[in-house]
Design an enzyme around this catalytic site. Structure first.
Site, PDB file in Angstrom:
ATOM      1  N   TYR A   1       0.841  -1.214   0.000  1.00  0.00           N
ATOM      2  CA  TYR A   1       0.000   0.000   0.000  1.00  0.00           C
ATOM      3  C   TYR A   1       0.868   1.253   0.000  1.00  0.00           C
ATOM      4  O   TYR A   1       0.462   2.307  -0.428  1.00  0.00           O
ATOM      5  CB  TYR A   1      -0.860   0.022   1.271  1.00  0.00           C
ATOM      6  CG  TYR A   1      -2.061  -0.890   1.234  1.00  0.00           C
ATOM      7  CD1 TYR A   1      -2.029  -2.139   1.825  1.00  0.00           C
ATOM      8  CD2 TYR A   1      -3.241  -0.494   0.599  1.00  0.00           C
ATOM      9  CE1 TYR A   1      -3.133  -2.977   1.798  1.00  0.00           C
ATOM     10  CE2 TYR A   1      -4.343  -1.327   0.570  1.00  0.00           C
ATOM     11  CZ  TYR A   1      -4.287  -2.561   1.172  1.00  0.00           C
ATOM     12  OH  TYR A   1      -5.379  -3.395   1.146  1.00  0.00           O
TER      13      TYR A   1
ATOM     14  N   ASN B   1      -0.223  10.439  13.677  1.00  0.00           N
ATOM     15  CA  ASN B   1      -1.279   9.420  13.714  1.00  0.00           C
ATOM     16  C   ASN B   1      -1.916   9.338  15.090  1.00  0.00           C
ATOM     17  O   ASN B   1      -3.128   9.177  15.215  1.00  0.00           O
ATOM     18  CB  ASN B   1      -0.707   8.060  13.303  1.00  0.00           C
ATOM     19  CG  ASN B   1      -0.852   7.839  11.809  1.00  0.00           C
ATOM     20  OD1 ASN B   1      -1.383   8.680  11.089  1.00  0.00           O
ATOM     21  ND2 ASN B   1      -0.385   6.698  11.336  1.00  0.00           N
TER      22      ASN B   1
ATOM     23  N   CYS C   1      -2.780   1.367  10.574  1.00  0.00           N
ATOM     24  CA  CYS C   1      -1.811   2.351  11.078  1.00  0.00           C
ATOM     25  C   CYS C   1      -2.076   2.887  12.463  1.00  0.00           C
ATOM     26  O   CYS C   1      -1.170   2.920  13.293  1.00  0.00           O
ATOM     27  CB  CYS C   1      -1.730   3.504  10.090  1.00  0.00           C
ATOM     28  SG  CYS C   1      -1.219   2.941   8.475  1.00  0.00           S
TER      29      CYS C   1
HETATM   30  C1  UDX Z   1       3.269  -1.258   5.687  1.00  0.00           C
HETATM   31  C2  UDX Z   1       2.512  -0.609   6.839  1.00  0.00           C
HETATM   32  O1  UDX Z   1       1.104  -0.797   6.629  1.00  0.00           O
HETATM   33  C3  UDX Z   1       2.814   0.847   6.877  1.00  0.00           C
HETATM   34  O2  UDX Z   1       2.260   1.405   8.079  1.00  0.00           O
HETATM   35  C4  UDX Z   1       4.287   1.072   6.916  1.00  0.00           C
HETATM   36  O3  UDX Z   1       4.522   2.477   6.899  1.00  0.00           O
HETATM   37  C5  UDX Z   1       4.930   0.397   5.700  1.00  0.00           C
HETATM   38  O4  UDX Z   1       4.644  -0.999   5.745  1.00  0.00           O
HETATM   39  P1  UDX Z   1       2.049  -1.557   3.494  1.00  0.00           P
HETATM   40  O5  UDX Z   1       2.500  -1.131   2.155  1.00  0.00           O
HETATM   41  O6  UDX Z   1       0.632  -1.434   3.928  1.00  0.00           O
HETATM   42  O7  UDX Z   1       2.867  -0.721   4.477  1.00  0.00           O
HETATM   43  O8  UDX Z   1       2.498  -3.098   3.680  1.00  0.00           O
HETATM   44  P2  UDX Z   1       1.985  -4.278   2.767  1.00  0.00           P
HETATM   45  O9  UDX Z   1       0.788  -3.872   1.995  1.00  0.00           O
HETATM   46  O10 UDX Z   1       1.942  -5.457   3.673  1.00  0.00           O
HETATM   47  O11 UDX Z   1       3.163  -4.459   1.676  1.00  0.00           O
HETATM   48  C6  UDX Z   1       4.474  -4.664   2.071  1.00  0.00           C
HETATM   49  C7  UDX Z   1       5.182  -5.365   0.894  1.00  0.00           C
HETATM   50  O12 UDX Z   1       6.551  -5.580   1.274  1.00  0.00           O
HETATM   51  C8  UDX Z   1       4.588  -6.758   0.599  1.00  0.00           C
HETATM   52  O13 UDX Z   1       4.274  -6.838  -0.766  1.00  0.00           O
HETATM   53  C9  UDX Z   1       5.725  -7.743   0.940  1.00  0.00           C
HETATM   54  O14 UDX Z   1       5.802  -8.832   0.041  1.00  0.00           O
HETATM   55  C10 UDX Z   1       6.953  -6.860   0.802  1.00  0.00           C
HETATM   56  N1  UDX Z   1       8.090  -7.311   1.601  1.00  0.00           N
HETATM   57  C11 UDX Z   1       7.899  -7.706   2.884  1.00  0.00           C
HETATM   58  C12 UDX Z   1       9.363  -7.303   1.005  1.00  0.00           C
HETATM   59  O15 UDX Z   1       9.499  -6.961  -0.160  1.00  0.00           O
HETATM   60  N2  UDX Z   1      10.436  -7.704   1.749  1.00  0.00           N
HETATM   61  C13 UDX Z   1      10.294  -8.118   3.050  1.00  0.00           C
HETATM   62  O16 UDX Z   1      11.302  -8.476   3.673  1.00  0.00           O
HETATM   63  C14 UDX Z   1       8.991  -8.120   3.638  1.00  0.00           C
HETATM   64  C1  UDX Z   2      -4.311   7.086   8.494  1.00  0.00           C
HETATM   65  C2  UDX Z   2      -3.884   8.548   8.440  1.00  0.00           C
HETATM   66  O1  UDX Z   2      -5.010   9.355   8.060  1.00  0.00           O
HETATM   67  C3  UDX Z   2      -2.752   8.725   7.409  1.00  0.00           C
HETATM   68  O2  UDX Z   2      -2.309  10.066   7.432  1.00  0.00           O
HETATM   69  C4  UDX Z   2      -1.604   7.789   7.789  1.00  0.00           C
HETATM   70  O3  UDX Z   2      -0.549   7.918   6.873  1.00  0.00           O
HETATM   71  C5  UDX Z   2      -2.097   6.360   7.813  1.00  0.00           C
HETATM   72  O4  UDX Z   2      -3.183   6.224   8.736  1.00  0.00           O
HETATM   73  P1  UDX Z   2      -5.896   5.467   7.151  1.00  0.00           P
HETATM   74  O5  UDX Z   2      -5.682   4.589   8.329  1.00  0.00           O
HETATM   75  O6  UDX Z   2      -5.725   4.933   5.789  1.00  0.00           O
HETATM   76  O7  UDX Z   2      -4.886   6.756   7.252  1.00  0.00           O
HETATM   77  O8  UDX Z   2      -7.398   6.019   7.215  1.00  0.00           O
HETATM   78  P2  UDX Z   2      -8.110   7.253   7.924  1.00  0.00           P
HETATM   79  O9  UDX Z   2      -8.879   7.940   6.887  1.00  0.00           O
HETATM   80  O10 UDX Z   2      -7.165   8.019   8.743  1.00  0.00           O
HETATM   81  O11 UDX Z   2      -9.169   6.513   8.901  1.00  0.00           O
HETATM   82  C6  UDX Z   2      -8.665   5.717   9.947  1.00  0.00           C
HETATM   83  C7  UDX Z   2      -9.867   5.234  10.763  1.00  0.00           C
HETATM   84  O12 UDX Z   2     -10.435   6.332  11.483  1.00  0.00           O
HETATM   85  C8  UDX Z   2     -10.992   4.640   9.903  1.00  0.00           C
HETATM   86  O13 UDX Z   2     -11.509   3.491  10.557  1.00  0.00           O
HETATM   87  C9  UDX Z   2     -12.026   5.749   9.876  1.00  0.00           C
HETATM   88  O14 UDX Z   2     -13.347   5.263   9.737  1.00  0.00           O
HETATM   89  C10 UDX Z   2     -11.836   6.364  11.268  1.00  0.00           C
HETATM   90  N1  UDX Z   2     -12.283   7.752  11.387  1.00  0.00           N
HETATM   91  C11 UDX Z   2     -11.700   8.717  10.612  1.00  0.00           C
HETATM   92  C12 UDX Z   2     -13.273   8.069  12.311  1.00  0.00           C
HETATM   93  O15 UDX Z   2     -13.799   7.176  12.997  1.00  0.00           O
HETATM   94  N2  UDX Z   2     -13.659   9.373  12.451  1.00  0.00           N
HETATM   95  C13 UDX Z   2     -13.103  10.375  11.706  1.00  0.00           C
HETATM   96  O16 UDX Z   2     -13.503  11.536  11.866  1.00  0.00           O
HETATM   97  C14 UDX Z   2     -12.107  10.032  10.752  1.00  0.00           C
END
Ligand code: UDX
Ligand code: UDX
Length: 461
Positions: A22, A230, A282
């Site tokens: 992501y 966060n 997060c």
């Molecule tokens: C995650 C966390 O959600 C985020 O809070 C943090 O800032 C960064 O790591 P995200 O991109 O959501 O981010 O993780 P994920 O969607 O699980 O993807 C991570 C990717 O890294 C996977 O595709 C996995 O295969 C890869 N990976 C994992 C590597 O390439 N090398 C590794 O050693 C472990």
């Molecule tokens: C969050 C932060 O917004 C982003 O800046 C950081 O990099 C990663 O974490 P994310 O977790 O993708 O992003 O979603 P976000 O839109 O922040 O919502 C997080 C949770 O809070 C959700 O479950 C949402 O429904 C909830 N939320 C958000 C509330 O319950 N009330 C609000 O007013 C806003």
């Protein structure tokens, strides 16, 4: 066209992203799109995921991502499992691998698991044959930049500089967040040895982001700044959820209270929406990391302060279950309860830490027969998130069939447009509806005969 500027040295020509998730996927795509003179290689150990990025369908869905990837893929954006070639060919290597909460060992349940970060560092050290700028973008515990530098040093190692550049993307708005960020943090070691590296990374972001939004600071400040941002976003949500309990008791309306608070320009109106609690990969992870940091620093009062944000989040989900049980005459044992929405927020299929998980677990503990529907999360994703004891339904109407209660757990727009007369007609009496997302206008529902509960809506509201 090379963008050579005095303080930034020669323009960067090649970047490697480790981790195509992501964070890494959208980051690589936007970098390639905004810096046509830079070759971006996104590398991952998961061949399946790389295959999806290379041939489609993309492994993650973000508005605007598909068009950017199609525009840049094969031009200056490449996806690969060959980490070595990608690392060796890059001037800057971004680490975007996952940093989940540790499940085992010291700090389990609170500390961030940085094993993937370490693995990425070992890959870099093994394949880098010249100077590299290594950038931690994953959300990491404070001090990780220093430990990355330690991992990269040693005999035979090339020269490295380590920078901290945390991501602030929210799911569903990742491309907008990367294209128009409020700020970009670039942290470097305060000694100044990485100042030149810091300027080169500034030069990359300055190709599309106004320089006044690119903030130079120490690595520690950048790492803590990310956790703090966060934590404070989650704190606002827990504050409103805490107030929602008082609103229900005293007859106030939590949305009116949010307006009263949010119009103060020093507070602002964002992230004041009460609901079933916050979810996502997060907020919880970063709050736990912050609490753990305070604990390891023996700042117990600080740890407790931030832990309360999480405590209120769990309390809100438990309180919602208690409300369902109370309004279904003290027990839901053997009764059908429909839960609409499993994604942690509308606009995504991600169920990580979704409030629906806590709510469904509570209803099952009370003996309810739970049927669920989500318009985007596939059945296997729902089963993975909620376990096998729930019945997954293809649409909301099937989930509500014969139900005593319906709980809205994710504020999907689709749920606003449902035919509630049809739903009411197929439910047992009295038909109870629990709007945990404050999505629906209650008056028409009450005219249909529903008994409606809205989070934070005082008696008679
Ligand atoms: C995650 C966390 O959600 C985020 O809070 C943090 O800032 C960064 O790591 P995200 O991109 O959501 O981010 O993780 P994920 O969607 O699980 O993807 C991570 C990717 O890294 C996977 O595709 C996995 O295969 C890869 N990976 C994992 C590597 O390439 N090398 C590794 O050693 C472990
Ligand atoms: C969050 C932060 O917004 C982003 O800046 C950081 O990099 C990663 O974490 P994310 O977790 O993708 O992003 O979603 P976000 O839109 O922040 O919502 C997080 C949770 O809070 C959700 O479950 C949402 O429904 C909830 N939320 C958000 C509330 O319950 N009330 C609000 O007013 C806003």
């Amino acid at each position: 066209m090379s963008l050579v500027t005095t303080e930034e040295g020669a323009a960067v020509k090649s970047i490697c992203i480790l981790g195509a998730g992501y964070v890494g996927g959208p980051t690589g795509a936007v970098l390639a799109d905004r810096c046509p003179g830079v070759n971006v290689h996104v590398a991952d150990v998961d061949a399946g995921r790389i295959g999806q990025w290379s041939q489609g369908p993309l492994p993650i869905h973000e508005p605007g991502l598909e068009v950017i990837v199609s525009r840049c893929r094969g031009r200056n954006l490449f996806f690969t499992t060959d980490l070595g070639t990608a690392i060796d060919g890059a001037e800057i290597v971004f680490i975007c691998v996952p940093t989940p909460t540790k499940a085992h060992g010291k700090g389990a349940g609170m500390a961030a698991d940085v094993s993937a970060i370490e693995q990425a560092c070992r890959e870099i050290k093994a394949h880098a044959r010249g100077y590299k700028i290594v950038v931690e973008k994953s959300t990491v515990p404070c001090g990780t930049a220093a430990s990355i530098a330690g991992l990269l040093q040693g005999d035979g190692a090339g020269a490295f500089d380590v920078l901290s550049n945390p991501e602030f993307m929210a799911e569903g708005t990742a491309i907008a967040d990367l294209s128009e960020p409020d700020r970009v943090l670039i942290g470097a070691h305060p000694s100044g040895t990485s100042a030149a590296a810091q300027e080169r990374l500034v030069g990359v972001y300055a190709q599309w982001i106004p320089r006044e939004r690119i903030l130079r600071m120490s690595s520690w400040s950048a790492e803590l700044g990310k956790l703090a941002a966060n934590a404070m976003l989650a704190q606002r949500i827990s504050s409103m959820n805490a107030l929602s309990g008082i609103c229900e008791a005293v007859g106030a309306d939590v949305e009116e209270v949010a307006l009263a608070v949010g119009r103060d320009r020093r507070i602002g109106g964002a992230f004041l929406r009460a609901g079933p609690g916050f979810g996502g990969s997060c907020f919880q992870k970063d709050l736990l990391s912050l609490v753990y940091l305070a604990r390891t620093l023996h700042l117990d009062a600080v740890a407790e302060y931030w832990a309360q944000v999480l405590q209120i989040n769990a309390w809100q989900q438990g309180r919602l279950v208690d409300t369902v049980v109370a309004r279904l005459h003290g027990t839901v044992a053997g009764k059908r309860v429909a839960v609409l929405g499993v994604a942690f927020k509308p606009g995504t299929g991600d169920t990580r830490e979704s409030p629906a998980i806590g709510v469904v677990a509570g209803l099952l503990r009370e003996g309810a027969v739970v049927r669920v529907h989500d318009p985007v999360v596939p059945a296997k994703g729902i089963q993975r998130a909620l376990g096998g004891a729930v019945e997954v339904c293809a649409d909301a109407y099937a989930a509500c069939e014969g139900a005593d209660g319906v709980v809205l757990c994710t504020g999907w727009e689709e749920f606003r447009a449902l035919d509630y007369a049809r739903i009411h007609g197929r439910m047992r009496r009295p038909a109870n509806l629990f709007d945990a997302c404050l999505l629906l206008d209650r008056a028409p529902l009450e005219r249909l005969g529903f008994s409606v509960f809205g989070i934070g809506k005082g008696r008679g509201k």
